[in-house]
Write a protein that holds these residues in place. Structure first.
Motif, PDB file in Angstrom:
ATOM      1  N   GLU A  12     -19.456  10.737  -7.237  1.00 38.68           N
ATOM      2  CA  GLU A  12     -18.620  10.993  -6.036  1.00 38.68           C
ATOM      3  C   GLU A  12     -17.049  11.304  -6.307  1.00 38.68           C
ATOM      4  O   GLU A  12     -16.424  10.588  -7.022  1.00 38.68           O
ATOM      5  CB  GLU A  12     -18.812   9.724  -5.199  1.00 38.68           C
ATOM      6  CG  GLU A  12     -20.170   9.397  -5.027  1.00 38.68           C
ATOM      7  CD  GLU A  12     -20.415   8.065  -4.322  1.00 38.68           C
ATOM      8  OE1 GLU A  12     -19.342   7.314  -4.071  1.00 38.68           O
ATOM      9  OE2 GLU A  12     -21.436   7.901  -4.104  1.00 38.68           O
ATOM     10  N   LEU A  13     -16.574  12.201  -5.612  1.00 39.25           N
ATOM     11  CA  LEU A  13     -15.295  12.709  -5.372  1.00 39.25           C
ATOM     12  C   LEU A  13     -14.629  11.758  -4.541  1.00 39.25           C
ATOM     13  O   LEU A  13     -14.983  11.710  -3.347  1.00 39.25           O
ATOM     14  CB  LEU A  13     -15.064  13.829  -5.160  1.00 39.25           C
ATOM     15  CG  LEU A  13     -13.517  14.467  -5.467  1.00 39.25           C
ATOM     16  CD1 LEU A  13     -12.985  14.106  -6.777  1.00 39.25           C
ATOM     17  CD2 LEU A  13     -13.448  16.065  -5.208  1.00 39.25           C
ATOM     18  N   LYS A  70      -4.101  13.697  -3.347  1.00 37.04           N
ATOM     19  CA  LYS A  70      -2.975  14.096  -2.708  1.00 37.04           C
ATOM     20  C   LYS A  70      -2.869  15.528  -2.001  1.00 37.04           C
ATOM     21  O   LYS A  70      -2.216  15.818  -1.152  1.00 37.04           O
ATOM     22  CB  LYS A  70      -1.633  13.705  -3.442  1.00 37.04           C
ATOM     23  CG  LYS A  70      -1.754  12.244  -3.993  1.00 37.04           C
ATOM     24  CD  LYS A  70      -0.404  12.032  -4.656  1.00 37.04           C
ATOM     25  CE  LYS A  70      -0.081  10.383  -4.958  1.00 37.04           C
ATOM     26  NZ  LYS A  70      -0.663  10.038  -6.036  1.00 37.04           N
ATOM     27  N   ASP A  71      -3.412  16.495  -2.802  1.00 37.68           N
ATOM     28  CA  ASP A  71      -3.013  17.738  -2.442  1.00 37.68           C
ATOM     29  C   ASP A  71      -4.515  18.585  -2.975  1.00 37.68           C
ATOM     30  O   ASP A  71      -4.792  19.069  -3.911  1.00 37.68           O
ATOM     31  CB  ASP A  71      -1.924  18.364  -3.135  1.00 37.68           C
ATOM     32  CG  ASP A  71      -1.678  19.910  -2.793  1.00 37.68           C
ATOM     33  OD1 ASP A  71      -2.422  20.545  -2.284  1.00 37.68           O
ATOM     34  OD2 ASP A  71      -0.743  20.526  -3.448  1.00 37.68           O
ATOM     35  N   ARG A  72      -5.350  18.905  -1.938  1.00 38.79           N
ATOM     36  CA  ARG A  72      -6.601  19.288  -1.983  1.00 38.79           C
ATOM     37  C   ARG A  72      -6.460  21.055  -2.454  1.00 38.79           C
ATOM     38  O   ARG A  72      -7.377  21.462  -2.786  1.00 38.79           O
ATOM     39  CB  ARG A  72      -7.458  19.334  -0.719  1.00 38.79           C
ATOM     40  CG  ARG A  72      -7.781  18.009  -0.298  1.00 38.79           C
ATOM     41  CD  ARG A  72      -8.653  18.078   0.972  1.00 38.79           C
ATOM     42  NE  ARG A  72      -9.036  16.496   1.342  1.00 38.79           N
ATOM     43  CZ  ARG A  72     -10.269  16.359   1.653  1.00 38.79           C
ATOM     44  NH1 ARG A  72     -11.199  17.230   1.600  1.00 38.79           N
ATOM     45  NH2 ARG A  72     -10.707  15.113   1.884  1.00 38.79           N
ATOM     46  N   SER A  73      -5.241  21.472  -2.188  1.00 37.05           N
ATOM     47  CA  SER A  73      -5.159  22.870  -2.724  1.00 37.05           C
ATOM     48  C   SER A  73      -4.851  23.297  -3.963  1.00 37.05           C
ATOM     49  O   SER A  73      -4.455  23.975  -4.704  1.00 37.05           O
ATOM     50  CB  SER A  73      -4.056  23.646  -1.558  1.00 37.05           C
ATOM     51  OG  SER A  73      -2.810  23.055  -1.906  1.00 37.05           O
ATOM     52  N   PHE A 127      -8.846  20.497  -7.628  1.00 35.90           N
ATOM     53  CA  PHE A 127      -9.445  20.433  -6.438  1.00 35.90           C
ATOM     54  C   PHE A 127      -9.533  21.671  -5.721  1.00 35.90           C
ATOM     55  O   PHE A 127     -10.538  21.859  -4.910  1.00 35.90           O
ATOM     56  CB  PHE A 127      -8.699  19.555  -5.406  1.00 35.90           C
ATOM     57  CG  PHE A 127      -8.308  18.093  -6.189  1.00 35.90           C
ATOM     58  CD1 PHE A 127      -9.478  17.090  -6.555  1.00 35.90           C
ATOM     59  CD2 PHE A 127      -7.133  17.901  -6.766  1.00 35.90           C
ATOM     60  CE1 PHE A 127      -9.172  16.185  -7.238  1.00 35.90           C
ATOM     61  CE2 PHE A 127      -6.784  16.714  -7.412  1.00 35.90           C
ATOM     62  CZ  PHE A 127      -7.921  15.654  -7.596  1.00 35.90           C
ATOM     63  N   SER A 128      -9.121  22.606  -5.997  1.00 30.93           N
ATOM     64  CA  SER A 128      -9.320  24.158  -5.500  1.00 30.93           C
ATOM     65  C   SER A 128     -10.220  25.035  -6.021  1.00 30.93           C
ATOM     66  O   SER A 128     -10.402  26.010  -5.612  1.00 30.93           O
ATOM     67  CB  SER A 128      -7.894  24.890  -5.735  1.00 30.93           C
ATOM     68  OG  SER A 128      -7.436  25.032  -6.981  1.00 30.93           O
ATOM     69  N   LEU A 129     -10.726  24.351  -7.266  1.00 35.95           N
ATOM     70  CA  LEU A 129     -11.860  25.329  -7.821  1.00 35.95           C
ATOM     71  C   LEU A 129     -13.011  25.238  -6.995  1.00 35.95           C
ATOM     72  O   LEU A 129     -13.312  24.037  -6.230  1.00 35.95           O
ATOM     73  CB  LEU A 129     -12.092  24.378  -9.407  1.00 35.95           C
ATOM     74  CG  LEU A 129     -11.026  24.667 -10.259  1.00 35.95           C
ATOM     75  CD1 LEU A 129     -11.426  23.626 -11.445  1.00 35.95           C
ATOM     76  CD2 LEU A 129     -10.973  26.005 -10.903  1.00 35.95           C
ATOM     77  N   PRO A 130     -13.953  26.248  -6.977  1.00 38.45           N
ATOM     78  CA  PRO A 130     -15.194  26.352  -6.001  1.00 38.45           C
ATOM     79  C   PRO A 130     -16.024  25.209  -6.325  1.00 38.45           C
ATOM     80  O   PRO A 130     -16.465  24.598  -5.179  1.00 38.45           O
ATOM     81  CB  PRO A 130     -15.768  27.566  -6.304  1.00 38.45           C
ATOM     82  CG  PRO A 130     -14.721  28.299  -6.997  1.00 38.45           C
ATOM     83  CD  PRO A 130     -13.677  27.484  -7.746  1.00 38.45           C
ATOM     84  N   HIS A 183     -10.888  13.226 -13.522  1.00 36.43           N
ATOM     85  CA  HIS A 183     -11.550  11.778 -13.746  1.00 36.43           C
ATOM     86  C   HIS A 183     -11.053  10.647 -12.928  1.00 36.43           C
ATOM     87  O   HIS A 183     -11.775   9.596 -12.521  1.00 36.43           O
ATOM     88  CB  HIS A 183     -11.568  11.535 -15.132  1.00 36.43           C
ATOM     89  CG  HIS A 183     -10.428  11.223 -15.780  1.00 36.43           C
ATOM     90  ND1 HIS A 183      -9.224  12.298 -16.150  1.00 36.43           N
ATOM     91  CD2 HIS A 183      -9.691  10.011 -16.139  1.00 36.43           C
ATOM     92  CE1 HIS A 183      -8.261  11.559 -16.682  1.00 36.43           C
ATOM     93  NE2 HIS A 183      -8.517  10.367 -16.659  1.00 36.43           N
ATOM     94  N   VAL A 184      -9.781  10.743 -12.615  1.00 39.73           N
ATOM     95  CA  VAL A 184      -9.065   9.568 -11.982  1.00 39.73           C
ATOM     96  C   VAL A 184      -9.836   9.349 -10.445  1.00 39.73           C
ATOM     97  O   VAL A 184      -9.744   8.446  -9.885  1.00 39.73           O
ATOM     98  CB  VAL A 184      -7.704   9.712 -12.005  1.00 39.73           C
ATOM     99  CG1 VAL A 184      -7.022   8.721 -11.138  1.00 39.73           C
ATOM    100  CG2 VAL A 184      -7.283   9.679 -13.288  1.00 39.73           C
ATOM    101  N   ASP A 185     -10.072  10.692  -9.962  1.00 41.74           N
ATOM    102  CA  ASP A 185     -10.648  10.732  -8.622  1.00 41.74           C
ATOM    103  C   ASP A 185     -12.092  10.667  -8.490  1.00 41.74           C
ATOM    104  O   ASP A 185     -12.790  10.978  -7.188  1.00 41.74           O
ATOM    105  CB  ASP A 185      -9.941  11.999  -7.964  1.00 41.74           C
ATOM    106  CG  ASP A 185      -8.712  11.811  -7.885  1.00 41.74           C
ATOM    107  OD1 ASP A 185      -8.067  10.834  -7.583  1.00 41.74           O
ATOM    108  OD2 ASP A 185      -7.928  12.791  -8.504  1.00 41.74           O
TER     109      ASP A 185
END
Length: 179
Positions: free
Chosen positions: A11-12, A18-21, A25-28, A87-89
């Protein structure tokens, strides 16, 4: 739970991002991830180059306790820290059953893992022949034949890259035997 079902899901934890972009985190693959359920025996991730599969696979491996460059949990290869902090998230939901063996295979870092195996004198666990004295495909098949056992948890990133079509079929046969 089935005996071989060690990882139930990943689970993510979006609430701590902090920054979804930002990368990764921006990878499809990552941007759409909430939770990823794993099959009890084998799970394949399939998608286009650059979609984030390897980044996600690497994050799962590191969250599990494997070295980011590959190997068993005991390998400590560190040529260049290039893995993301994904991996932290991630939260891994594991079953109560624990794997007796494990390996994280990254096609691009097998050379570094093989070097450490030679340096530590662990060739006996890999067929008594240095993985460097074999072709890339032969080294991968030696690894598959000698280190992969039942009751294990194995994470493979692009294992087919090292193999000819007939060796890819041999790999699938070995995977079938293991599960």
């Amino acid at each position: 739970f089935e005996a071989e079902h060690y990882l139930l899901r990943a689970e993510l934890l979006w609430d701590q991002v902090k920054d979804r972009s930002a990368f990764p985190f921006s990878l499809p693959v990552v941007s759409r991830l909430k939770k990823l359920e794993f099959h009890p025996k084998v799970t394949f991730l399939v998608g286009e180059n650059g979609s984030g599969k390897s980044t996600l696979i690497e994050a799962i491996a590191v969250a599990w306790g494997f070295n980011a460059e590959g190997g068993t949990k005991n390998h400590s290869v560190s040529t260049r820290a290039s893995h993301s902090a994904l991996h932290v998230d991630l939260r891994l939901i594991k079953s109560v059953k624990r794997a007796k063996f494990g390996f994280f295979l990254r096609a691009e870092s097998l050379f570094n893992v093989a070097t450490q195996i030679d340096e530590l004198g662990y060739m006996g666990s890999y067929g008594d022949k240095s993985l460097h004295e074999q072709s890339h495909g032969e080294a991968f098949m030696a690894l598959l034949g000698h280190k992969f056992r039942g009751n294990g948890f194995y994470i493979l990133d692009e294992p087919e890259a090292a193999l000819s079509p007939s060796r890819q079929m041999s790999m699938l046969t070995r995977m079938h035997d293991l599960i």
